[in-house]
Design a protein around this motif. Structure first.
Motif, PDB file in Angstrom:
ATOM      1  N   MET A 161     -34.956 -63.436  32.899  1.00  0.00           N
ATOM      2  CA  MET A 161     -34.518 -63.800  32.402  1.00  0.00           C
ATOM      3  C   MET A 161     -33.031 -65.193  33.446  1.00  0.00           C
ATOM      4  SD  MET A 161     -33.980 -65.498  29.166  1.00  0.00           S
ATOM      5  CE  MET A 161     -35.478 -64.343  28.777  1.00  0.00           C
ATOM      6  N   ILE A 162     -32.492 -65.906  33.348  1.00  0.00           N
ATOM      7  CA  ILE A 162     -31.847 -66.358  33.512  1.00  0.00           C
ATOM      8  C   ILE A 162     -30.582 -67.574  33.011  1.00  0.00           C
ATOM      9  CG2 ILE A 162     -30.789 -68.519  35.682  1.00  0.00           C
ATOM     10  CD1 ILE A 162     -33.831 -67.860  36.602  1.00  0.00           C
ATOM     11  N   VAL A 163     -29.155 -67.252  33.035  1.00  0.00           N
ATOM     12  CA  VAL A 163     -28.098 -67.312  31.894  1.00  0.00           C
ATOM     13  C   VAL A 163     -27.377 -68.559  32.699  1.00  0.00           C
ATOM     14  CG1 VAL A 163     -26.307 -67.321  30.862  1.00  0.00           C
ATOM     15  CG2 VAL A 163     -27.841 -65.702  30.991  1.00  0.00           C
ATOM     16  N   TYR A 164     -27.843 -69.976  32.354  1.00  0.00           N
ATOM     17  CA  TYR A 164     -27.043 -71.241  32.949  1.00  0.00           C
ATOM     18  C   TYR A 164     -25.988 -71.897  31.862  1.00  0.00           C
ATOM     19  CZ  TYR A 164     -30.559 -71.242  35.765  1.00  0.00           C
ATOM     20  OH  TYR A 164     -31.924 -71.080  37.009  1.00  0.00           O
ATOM     21  N   HIS A 165     -24.845 -72.092  32.963  1.00  0.00           N
ATOM     22  CA  HIS A 165     -24.327 -72.572  31.691  1.00  0.00           C
ATOM     23  C   HIS A 165     -24.226 -74.290  32.269  1.00  0.00           C
ATOM     24  CE1 HIS A 165     -19.832 -75.223  31.827  1.00  0.00           C
ATOM     25  NE2 HIS A 165     -20.247 -74.604  31.243  1.00  0.00           N
ATOM     26  N   ILE A 166     -24.441 -75.360  31.759  1.00  0.00           N
ATOM     27  CA  ILE A 166     -24.526 -76.113  32.017  1.00  0.00           C
ATOM     28  C   ILE A 166     -23.735 -77.346  31.208  1.00  0.00           C
ATOM     29  CG2 ILE A 166     -26.092 -78.494  32.347  1.00  0.00           C
ATOM     30  CD1 ILE A 166     -28.585 -76.464  31.367  1.00  0.00           C
ATOM     31  N   ALA A 167     -22.783 -77.737  32.187  1.00  0.00           N
ATOM     32  CA  ALA A 167     -22.113 -78.824  31.837  1.00  0.00           C
ATOM     33  C   ALA A 167     -21.660 -80.263  31.819  1.00  0.00           C
ATOM     34  CB  ALA A 167     -19.937 -78.859  32.988  1.00  0.00           C
ATOM     35  N   VAL A 168     -21.905 -80.731  30.249  1.00  0.00           N
ATOM     36  CA  VAL A 168     -22.191 -82.105  29.914  1.00  0.00           C
ATOM     37  C   VAL A 168     -21.520 -83.415  30.620  1.00  0.00           C
ATOM     38  CG1 VAL A 168     -23.937 -83.482  28.614  1.00  0.00           C
ATOM     39  CG2 VAL A 168     -24.232 -81.518  28.124  1.00  0.00           C
ATOM     40  N   THR A 169     -21.911 -84.579  30.595  1.00  0.00           N
ATOM     41  CA  THR A 169     -20.756 -86.086  31.300  1.00  0.00           C
ATOM     42  C   THR A 169     -21.718 -86.506  29.742  1.00  0.00           C
ATOM     43  OG1 THR A 169     -20.288 -85.335  33.176  1.00  0.00           O
ATOM     44  CG2 THR A 169     -19.841 -87.737  32.221  1.00  0.00           C
ATOM     45  N   ALA A 170     -20.605 -87.644  28.795  1.00  0.00           N
ATOM     46  CA  ALA A 170     -20.897 -87.990  27.994  1.00  0.00           C
ATOM     47  C   ALA A 170     -20.155 -89.554  28.712  1.00  0.00           C
ATOM     48  CB  ALA A 170     -19.769 -87.676  27.042  1.00  0.00           C
ATOM     49  N   ALA A 171     -20.844 -90.366  27.698  1.00  0.00           N
ATOM     50  CA  ALA A 171     -21.483 -91.549  28.087  1.00  0.00           C
ATOM     51  C   ALA A 171     -19.630 -92.292  27.811  1.00  0.00           C
ATOM     52  CB  ALA A 171     -22.528 -92.590  27.297  1.00  0.00           C
ATOM     53  N   PRO A 172     -19.056 -93.048  28.580  1.00  0.00           N
ATOM     54  CA  PRO A 172     -17.779 -93.789  28.025  1.00  0.00           C
ATOM     55  C   PRO A 172     -17.564 -94.182  26.549  1.00  0.00           C
ATOM     56  CG  PRO A 172     -18.535 -94.875  29.303  1.00  0.00           C
ATOM     57  CD  PRO A 172     -19.546 -94.120  29.315  1.00  0.00           C
ATOM     58  N   ASP A 173     -18.744 -94.286  26.022  1.00  0.00           N
ATOM     59  CA  ASP A 173     -18.641 -94.572  24.101  1.00  0.00           C
ATOM     60  C   ASP A 173     -19.642 -94.018  23.731  1.00  0.00           C
ATOM     61  OD1 ASP A 173     -21.535 -95.259  25.560  1.00  0.00           O
ATOM     62  OD2 ASP A 173     -21.606 -97.254  23.689  1.00  0.00           O
ATOM     63  N   TYR A 174     -19.359 -92.245  23.703  1.00  0.00           N
ATOM     64  CA  TYR A 174     -19.924 -91.685  23.163  1.00  0.00           C
ATOM     65  C   TYR A 174     -19.688 -91.554  22.284  1.00  0.00           C
ATOM     66  CZ  TYR A 174     -19.872 -86.816  22.001  1.00  0.00           C
ATOM     67  OH  TYR A 174     -20.768 -85.542  20.773  1.00  0.00           O
ATOM     68  N   LEU A 175     -18.196 -91.809  21.711  1.00  0.00           N
ATOM     69  CA  LEU A 175     -17.883 -91.056  19.757  1.00  0.00           C
ATOM     70  C   LEU A 175     -18.946 -92.256  19.589  1.00  0.00           C
ATOM     71  CD1 LEU A 175     -14.473 -90.725  20.237  1.00  0.00           C
ATOM     72  CD2 LEU A 175     -16.500 -89.098  19.718  1.00  0.00           C
ATOM     73  N   THR A 176     -19.224 -93.689  19.650  1.00  0.00           N
ATOM     74  CA  THR A 176     -20.345 -94.615  18.811  1.00  0.00           C
ATOM     75  C   THR A 176     -21.263 -94.619  19.323  1.00  0.00           C
ATOM     76  OG1 THR A 176     -18.380 -96.552  19.325  1.00  0.00           O
ATOM     77  CG2 THR A 176     -20.502 -96.925  18.675  1.00  0.00           C
ATOM     78  N   ARG A 177     -21.586 -94.332  20.479  1.00  0.00           N
ATOM     79  CA  ARG A 177     -23.184 -94.376  20.601  1.00  0.00           C
ATOM     80  C   ARG A 177     -23.822 -92.951  19.838  1.00  0.00           C
ATOM     81  NH1 ARG A 177     -26.399 -95.341  25.634  1.00  0.00           N
ATOM     82  NH2 ARG A 177     -24.777 -97.049  26.005  1.00  0.00           N
ATOM     83  N   ARG A 178     -22.884 -91.794  19.849  1.00  0.00           N
ATOM     84  CA  ARG A 178     -24.100 -90.804  19.390  1.00  0.00           C
ATOM     85  C   ARG A 178     -24.935 -90.774  18.292  1.00  0.00           C
ATOM     86  NH1 ARG A 178     -18.718 -86.796  17.592  1.00  0.00           N
ATOM     87  NH2 ARG A 178     -18.694 -87.565  15.935  1.00  0.00           N
ATOM     88  N   GLU A 179     -24.351 -92.080  17.420  1.00  0.00           N
ATOM     89  CA  GLU A 179     -23.562 -91.975  15.716  1.00  0.00           C
ATOM     90  C   GLU A 179     -24.859 -92.134  15.698  1.00  0.00           C
ATOM     91  OE1 GLU A 179     -22.527 -90.268  13.147  1.00  0.00           O
ATOM     92  OE2 GLU A 179     -20.582 -89.642  14.599  1.00  0.00           O
ATOM     93  N   GLY A 180     -26.159 -92.460  15.923  1.00  0.00           N
ATOM     94  CA  GLY A 180     -27.660 -92.941  15.739  1.00  0.00           C
ATOM     95  C   GLY A 180     -29.241 -91.786  16.494  1.00  0.00           C
ATOM     96  N   HIS A 181     -28.209 -90.767  16.721  1.00  0.00           N
ATOM     97  CA  HIS A 181     -28.691 -89.758  17.689  1.00  0.00           C
ATOM     98  C   HIS A 181     -28.388 -88.750  17.235  1.00  0.00           C
ATOM     99  CE1 HIS A 181     -30.324 -92.537  20.926  1.00  0.00           C
ATOM    100  NE2 HIS A 181     -29.177 -93.109  20.262  1.00  0.00           N
ATOM    101  N   ARG A 182     -27.113 -88.289  15.965  1.00  0.00           N
ATOM    102  CA  ARG A 182     -26.686 -86.814  16.054  1.00  0.00           C
ATOM    103  C   ARG A 182     -27.548 -86.299  15.523  1.00  0.00           C
ATOM    104  NH1 ARG A 182     -22.531 -84.694  15.909  1.00  0.00           N
ATOM    105  NH2 ARG A 182     -20.885 -83.736  14.593  1.00  0.00           N
ATOM    106  N   ARG A 183     -28.423 -86.628  14.380  1.00  0.00           N
ATOM    107  CA  ARG A 183     -29.274 -85.672  13.689  1.00  0.00           C
ATOM    108  C   ARG A 183     -30.025 -84.768  14.399  1.00  0.00           C
ATOM    109  NH1 ARG A 183     -29.845 -85.146   8.207  1.00  0.00           N
ATOM    110  NH2 ARG A 183     -31.921 -83.828   7.826  1.00  0.00           N
ATOM    111  N   ALA A 184     -30.662 -85.625  15.406  1.00  0.00           N
ATOM    112  CA  ALA A 184     -32.291 -84.880  15.709  1.00  0.00           C
ATOM    113  C   ALA A 184     -31.166 -84.266  17.060  1.00  0.00           C
ATOM    114  CB  ALA A 184     -33.231 -85.908  16.489  1.00  0.00           C
ATOM    115  N   PRO A 185     -30.874 -84.533  17.751  1.00  0.00           N
ATOM    116  CA  PRO A 185     -30.075 -83.273  19.086  1.00  0.00           C
ATOM    117  C   PRO A 185     -29.294 -82.015  18.117  1.00  0.00           C
ATOM    118  CG  PRO A 185     -28.881 -85.330  19.031  1.00  0.00           C
ATOM    119  CD  PRO A 185     -30.155 -85.566  18.015  1.00  0.00           C
ATOM    120  N   LEU A 186     -28.942 -81.636  16.994  1.00  0.00           N
ATOM    121  CA  LEU A 186     -28.445 -80.690  16.226  1.00  0.00           C
ATOM    122  C   LEU A 186     -29.640 -80.295  16.065  1.00  0.00           C
ATOM    123  CD1 LEU A 186     -25.502 -82.628  14.371  1.00  0.00           C
ATOM    124  CD2 LEU A 186     -25.555 -80.935  16.715  1.00  0.00           C
TER     125      LEU A 186
END
Length: 97
Positions: free
Chosen positions: A1-26
């Motif tokens: 078992m390996i534990v990974y910390h993954i740092a993610v960079t969001a798109a510049p328009d993240y707050l607008t772009r995420r709305e169409g995808h929010r439910r599925a990732p959660l």
């Protein structure tokens, strides 16, 4: 078992772009959490980055864990940087202190 910390960079328009995808990732992250694969995740207060902590069997699982996420396929996340923990430790009280 390996534990990974993954740092993610969001798109510049993240707050607008995420709305169409929010439910599925959660829903996906909740399923990974229930399966014991995801330890935790959360966005930065500014919404420009996020942090995820996964338990994986082998390094080759990092790319699918990230690149199958709807935020990644939808362009909400634009980059990620994994870091593995080669050592683990338990927290607790030491005797005599």
């Amino acid at each position: 078992m390996i534990v990974y910390h993954i740092a993610v960079t969001a798109a510049p328009d993240y707050l607008t772009r995420r709305e169409g995808h929010r439910r599925a990732p959660l829903e996906r992250l909740q399923g990974l959490r229930a399966a014991g694969i995801l330890i935790g995740a959360g966005p930065s207060p500014a919404g420009k980055t996020a942090d995820l902590v996964y338990r994986l069997q082998k390094p080759e699982q990092v790319a699918p864990a990230m690149e199958e996420d709807p935020y990644w396929t939808g362009g909400v996340w634009t980059a990620y940087s994994p870091r593995s923990f080669s050592q683990s430790f338990a927290l607790g009280r030491r005797s005599g202190t």
